[in-house]
Design an enzyme around this catalytic site. Sequence first.
Site, PDB file in Angstrom:
ATOM      1  N   LYS A  85       0.854  -1.200   0.000  1.00 21.33           N
ATOM      2  CA  LYS A  85       0.000   0.000   0.000  1.00 21.33           C
ATOM      3  C   LYS A  85       0.882   1.239   0.000  1.00 21.33           C
ATOM      4  CE  LYS A  85      -3.967   1.986   2.525  1.00 21.33           C
ATOM      5  NZ  LYS A  85      -4.904   1.818   3.665  1.00 21.33           N
ATOM      6  N   SER A  98      -9.957   2.067   2.542  1.00 23.69           N
ATOM      7  CA  SER A  98      -9.021   2.758   1.683  1.00 23.69           C
ATOM      8  C   SER A  98      -8.009   1.848   0.990  1.00 23.69           C
ATOM      9  CB  SER A  98      -8.262   3.793   2.503  1.00 23.69           C
ATOM     10  OG  SER A  98      -7.425   3.155   3.463  1.00 23.69           O
ATOM     11  N   SER A 155     -10.334  -0.185   6.783  1.00 26.77           N
ATOM     12  CA  SER A 155      -9.707  -0.140   5.457  1.00 26.77           C
ATOM     13  C   SER A 155      -9.012  -1.407   4.990  1.00 26.77           C
ATOM     14  CB  SER A 155      -8.702   1.001   5.402  1.00 26.77           C
ATOM     15  OG  SER A 155      -9.376   2.195   5.162  1.00 26.77           O
TER      16      SER A 155
HETATM   17  N1  GLN Z   1     -13.539   4.677   5.736  1.00 23.69           N
HETATM   18  C1  GLN Z   1     -12.928   5.062   6.962  1.00 23.69           C
HETATM   19  C2  GLN Z   1     -12.421   6.473   6.871  1.00 23.69           C
HETATM   20  O1  GLN Z   1     -12.536   7.054   5.862  1.00 23.69           O
HETATM   21  C3  GLN Z   1     -11.820   4.118   7.318  1.00 23.69           C
HETATM   22  C4  GLN Z   1     -10.608   4.321   6.528  1.00 23.69           C
HETATM   23  C5  GLN Z   1      -9.452   3.538   7.052  1.00 23.69           C
HETATM   24  O2  GLN Z   1      -9.622   2.555   7.759  1.00 23.69           O
HETATM   25  N2  GLN Z   1      -8.262   4.007   6.730  1.00 23.69           N
HETATM   26  O3  GLN Z   1     -11.914   7.010   7.809  1.00 23.69           O
END
Ligand code: GLN
EC number: 6.3.5.7
Length: 493
Positions: free
Chosen positions: A77, A157, A181
């Site tokens: 990532k 994400s 995410s």
């Molecule tokens: N969708 C959540 C956010 O936007 C989680 C994202 C994540 O876990 N990085 O904060």
Amino acid sequence: MLTGMKITEAVDGLRQKKFSAEELTKAHVNAINKLNDRINAYITVTADAAIEQAKAADQKLAAGDAPALTGIPLAIKDLFCTKGVKTTAASRILENFVPPYESTVTANLLRDGAVFLGKVNLDEFAMGSGNLNSAFGAVENPWKRQGEDTFLVPGGSSGGSAAAVAAQMAMGATGTDTGGSIRQPAAYCGITGIKPTYGRCSRWGIIAYASSLDQAGPMGKSVEDCAIMLQSMAGFDPKDSTSVDKEVPDYRAACNRSLKGMKVGIPMEYRVPGLSPEIEAVWQQGINWLKEAGCEIVDVSLPHTKHGLATYYIIAPAEASSNLARYDGVRYGRRVDGASLDELYANTRGAGFGDEVKRRILMGTYVLSAGYYDAYYLRAQKVRKLINQDFMNVFDKVDVLLTPTAPTAAFAKGENQEDPVQMYLNDIFTVPASMAGVPGLALPAGLSSQGLPLGLQLLGRPFGEETLFAVGSAMEKAANFTHKPTLRAGGSL
Ligand code: GLN
């Protein structure tokens, strides 16, 4: 096909000299060359370096001195700093940032022989649930609805990580999970992922989103593949003061443990309105599988679940607003000049951040501001403690919780975007475990009537990853999820 294998199979195949690490890596590079224009999973492909790493892996294998992941090609990532390799966080503000150091998690994987194919796409600074917020374009989910040709999101994400694994452009990937995410994109793309206990993997060298929630974890094609990857990624790191000095158990061995006598909790608060009936059916199926495996099913209550999302979307932006203050155009990253220092900051941050990141910074700054701190931030912290207490109470009675991973299957680009809150609702099942710091494993359990993967989530006690691997392995056997994605417009893997 080499790209169709699991890590467990490739580890054996390499040692039995059925193929070389170089062949394995080249097969994945070919898959990337064929599919990345369409899927957009990779922001940066490091094919030459990967082939060099693979050649070195072949030498180690020949010498009989090969650690667990030797020659296994992975996607990273683009939130993990990789020495000498561009690391963008999918943001314009870090578009040309080349870190002079390696994150602890990626250094651990390299120590164990992994080959890095490149850096994969994400929502900018990991803020999002659809991988639609990337400065380098959306990622396409390799799965499509039967009889439709709609662009579906891979989740977020870690959407690039999930899509790369599902489309066989990597054998496994690293992800990070702040509020879901790893787990939600794993569910949308029909793969497996685990968010470990907060403190299990070092956050050092991972670009920070919300430091009290961020955790790294593996995403892969099976529970055992994730166990092998986490074995390497986890461990104490003196460079991260929140990393926990606790021995890393043998996660792979845990995959074969018996479930006899185990107690599985079903939290009633997860039966939310709007839950797709198909997901409810898969959940029931999961309950039945675990009963058959010898588990006792217990209805439990996590009464503060309903406050999870609201408090998460106070705490995460608060920490983000503070963490992202460092992108000022002075020390590193992109700079847009101005007549004064303040103007330089404003111009740099105005041009460098996307809309969602700006929204989070505004929310976060607001809830931390002098007049509102007590009403929002402090209150959210108190509720967070209650959410944690709910889990601790329940884990006195049961060993593990079973829930859906997300309220729906993968949605289309354009859906869920009427307003930002619509998108935040996707995290309803994943956020509470993040707030509590407990581990969560997501795995595919069935297909929707439209042919899309549906995921289930297992939540465990702090540092109870072994239990998650044991229960996850049993569920994986029962689910026997062998479906593969079919690409849009006549594409194929
Ligand atoms: N969708 C959540 C956010 O936007 C989680 C994202 C994540 O876990 N990085 O904060």
